[in-house]
Design a protein around this motif. Sequence first.
Motif, PDB file in Angstrom:
ATOM      1  N   ILE A  39      50.648  30.361  37.652  1.00 32.25           N
ATOM      2  CA  ILE A  39      49.278  30.042  37.356  1.00 32.25           C
ATOM      3  C   ILE A  39      48.447  30.944  36.406  1.00 32.25           C
ATOM      4  CG2 ILE A  39      47.044  30.354  38.725  1.00 32.25           C
ATOM      5  CD1 ILE A  39      48.465  29.559  41.323  1.00 32.25           C
ATOM      6  N   ILE A  40      49.071  32.273  36.486  1.00 32.77           N
ATOM      7  CA  ILE A  40      48.051  33.252  35.107  1.00 32.77           C
ATOM      8  C   ILE A  40      49.036  33.420  33.748  1.00 32.77           C
ATOM      9  CG2 ILE A  40      47.437  34.402  37.178  1.00 32.77           C
ATOM     10  CD1 ILE A  40      49.588  36.686  36.595  1.00 32.77           C
ATOM     11  N   LEU A  41      50.188  32.839  34.035  1.00 33.31           N
ATOM     12  CA  LEU A  41      50.982  33.087  32.653  1.00 33.31           C
ATOM     13  C   LEU A  41      50.681  32.465  31.459  1.00 33.31           C
ATOM     14  CD1 LEU A  41      53.675  34.535  31.844  1.00 33.31           C
ATOM     15  CD2 LEU A  41      55.016  32.472  32.112  1.00 33.31           C
ATOM     16  N   ARG A  42      49.938  31.216  31.368  1.00 39.28           N
ATOM     17  CA  ARG A  42      49.660  30.441  30.520  1.00 39.28           C
ATOM     18  C   ARG A  42      48.363  31.022  29.741  1.00 39.28           C
ATOM     19  NH1 ARG A  42      51.911  25.198  30.112  1.00 39.28           N
ATOM     20  NH2 ARG A  42      53.446  24.530  32.106  1.00 39.28           N
ATOM     21  N   GLY A  43      47.903  31.881  30.468  1.00 39.15           N
ATOM     22  CA  GLY A  43      46.637  32.543  29.828  1.00 39.15           C
ATOM     23  C   GLY A  43      46.954  33.869  29.640  1.00 39.15           C
ATOM     24  N   LEU A  44      48.072  34.410  29.719  1.00 40.67           N
ATOM     25  CA  LEU A  44      48.300  35.903  29.567  1.00 40.67           C
ATOM     26  C   LEU A  44      49.026  36.202  28.462  1.00 40.67           C
ATOM     27  CD1 LEU A  44      47.993  38.605  31.702  1.00 40.67           C
ATOM     28  CD2 LEU A  44      50.309  38.148  32.187  1.00 40.67           C
ATOM     29  N   THR A 198      47.110  39.059  43.439  1.00 37.36           N
ATOM     30  CA  THR A 198      47.188  39.129  42.111  1.00 37.36           C
ATOM     31  C   THR A 198      46.645  37.867  41.235  1.00 37.36           C
ATOM     32  OG1 THR A 198      49.146  40.636  42.024  1.00 37.36           O
ATOM     33  CG2 THR A 198      48.713  39.573  39.864  1.00 37.36           C
ATOM     34  N   CYS A 199      47.121  36.814  41.773  1.00 38.09           N
ATOM     35  CA  CYS A 199      46.400  35.637  41.466  1.00 38.09           C
ATOM     36  C   CYS A 199      45.104  35.224  41.384  1.00 38.09           C
ATOM     37  CB  CYS A 199      47.151  34.406  42.113  1.00 38.09           C
ATOM     38  SG  CYS A 199      47.207  32.798  41.713  1.00 38.09           S
ATOM     39  N   ALA A 205      38.540  36.602  37.270  1.00 36.20           N
ATOM     40  CA  ALA A 205      38.424  37.193  35.852  1.00 36.20           C
ATOM     41  C   ALA A 205      38.131  36.130  35.061  1.00 36.20           C
ATOM     42  CB  ALA A 205      39.142  38.216  35.533  1.00 36.20           C
ATOM     43  N   ILE A 206      39.046  34.899  34.939  1.00 34.33           N
ATOM     44  CA  ILE A 206      38.989  34.082  33.920  1.00 34.33           C
ATOM     45  C   ILE A 206      37.633  33.214  34.113  1.00 34.33           C
ATOM     46  CG2 ILE A 206      40.161  31.745  33.181  1.00 34.33           C
ATOM     47  CD1 ILE A 206      42.827  33.039  33.860  1.00 34.33           C
ATOM     48  N   ARG A 207      37.415  32.837  35.382  1.00 36.18           N
ATOM     49  CA  ARG A 207      36.228  32.093  35.668  1.00 36.18           C
ATOM     50  C   ARG A 207      34.910  32.704  35.252  1.00 36.18           C
ATOM     51  NH1 ARG A 207      37.389  28.229  40.993  1.00 36.18           N
ATOM     52  NH2 ARG A 207      39.217  26.957  40.137  1.00 36.18           N
ATOM     53  N   THR A 208      34.682  34.027  35.514  1.00 38.39           N
ATOM     54  CA  THR A 208      33.719  34.821  35.238  1.00 38.39           C
ATOM     55  C   THR A 208      33.394  35.376  34.074  1.00 38.39           C
ATOM     56  OG1 THR A 208      34.645  36.790  36.244  1.00 38.39           O
ATOM     57  CG2 THR A 208      33.375  35.483  37.744  1.00 38.39           C
TER      58      THR A 208
END
Length: 539
Positions: A39-44, A198-199, A205-208
């Motif tokens: 879920i987080i890897l593509r934007g990390l 973590t997820c 954080a991404i949405r805000t």
Amino acid sequence: MSPVDENVSAMLASSASGTTLMILVQLASRVFTFTANQIILRGLPPAILGIASQLELYFISILYFSRESIRVAIQRQPLQLKSFAVSNYKDDTDPTFKKINDVSKARIIASQSVVNMSYLSLVLGFLFAMAFAVSYMQLAPSEVSQLPFYHASVAITTVASLMELSVEPFFTVVQQYMLHRKRAVVEMSAAFVKSLTTCLAYIWAIRTGHTVGVLPFSLGYLCYSSTLICGYMLALRGATNTWRFSIFPTKIKSRDGSNFLIGRFSWPMITLSTNVFFQSVIKHVLTQGDSMMLAAMTSLEDQGIYALASNYGGLVARVLFQPIEESSRALFSSLLNSEGTGKLGIKSVSAAKSRLTEVVRAYSLIAVVGFPLGPALVPHMLHVLGGCNWASPRVSSLLSLYCYYIPFLAFNGISEAFVSAAANPAELRRQAVWMAMFSACFTSAAYLFLKVGDLGAHGMVYANIVNMAVRIVWSFSFIRSFLSRHNSDMALSELTPRPLTCIAGAIMSTILTTRHSEASGSGNAGEALTLGVIYILLV
């Protein structure tokens, strides 16, 4: 069946069920972690993942130095497989009553001594946590220390490590009484909470639009430790009353008034844990040396790429090999425990050897299957899982190379599990000397591959293979010597697949490597998968 044979059979049966449950724990944990990572890897970015791997190394180091040697010493103690109901015998003049009462008291003393020993982990944890926290904050590069919430992340991770060390008394009880089911439930719950935290933190954080650095990872460690504490307290409530010992440090004395037990601690266990500690320092450098070397000699991007390879490439190692290694170490420690007599039963040595040969032979078959198929299939999987940030030839080739490293991890883990259980204090000290030599060999190889060869993360995998290879050779040399001293032997044919199986593996590796070099693209995935299925059926 004699009592000794019955006890050995009980240990083997319990170890088998424990291994199955721990594999399920690791599988569930990896599924949770894998899902959260996807879920987080593509934007990390790779750099953030590199810092997260440094934070993980920091967390693991505190735990390892604080508890590993004490756990090994505790595992050398006999497992408590049965309970004795003294209350069934009302006549205290009955010889049966006296015998069972003596055994019951001995078990209470043994249980209390290992619980007391486990509190030393927390004491050591405070010392190591403070020292590591100051060092890690002071020595961090500016690009790391200026990351948002960096200092808060380190502080939270430090607290989380101490909280996890506080569950060692509960863990000790679970191990001593082989309560594998309770441990499985608690650890699976903790893994789920960690991944979810973590997820959710990264999604928020991404949405805000907030930049949180590695704070979500540290919050994951904190929630994991909190769940372990709550879970073990619920799972073991009332257990100490049943087994008649305290979960808190309690002063104990031996039955015969000897100095075997001094105050709240067992002197032999303290001596053994001290010997193991100095060895574990070197072993940790060898085990986590790749992360240390990368942090010292490469960029954050290289560290992030290697962390991805380690997480994906080591998935099989953590799900399958780690539980087998852990349960095997506990079984070997119980079977090869001479209880101070210096003598081991033939049945116990035979059972330990049988377990070792079965595991090594199974690992050999997995290696024969994995060597050809892993490098061919990994690039196609990475394209689907990693997204555009990670789908590059550099990352694909690293994951393919990592497939060759995984079997070395497996063989080293099971062989060192046997050595740690079978070696006496003098042999452990000799092993520590050899470990120092292995550390020098690893450091030299890492320098050559990273600095001289400038191979980056690929060079670290090569250095790790060299490191594991020399350790495996030494461990199996010790094992053969140990078995020879106890009128047994271990032939190479007992450990390896049949020659025709090895030949089939070599042919399939050649075919897949040739086809992969001739063409590239997702269209080859189906062909590689088809060949792989045929090969597995053939093996």
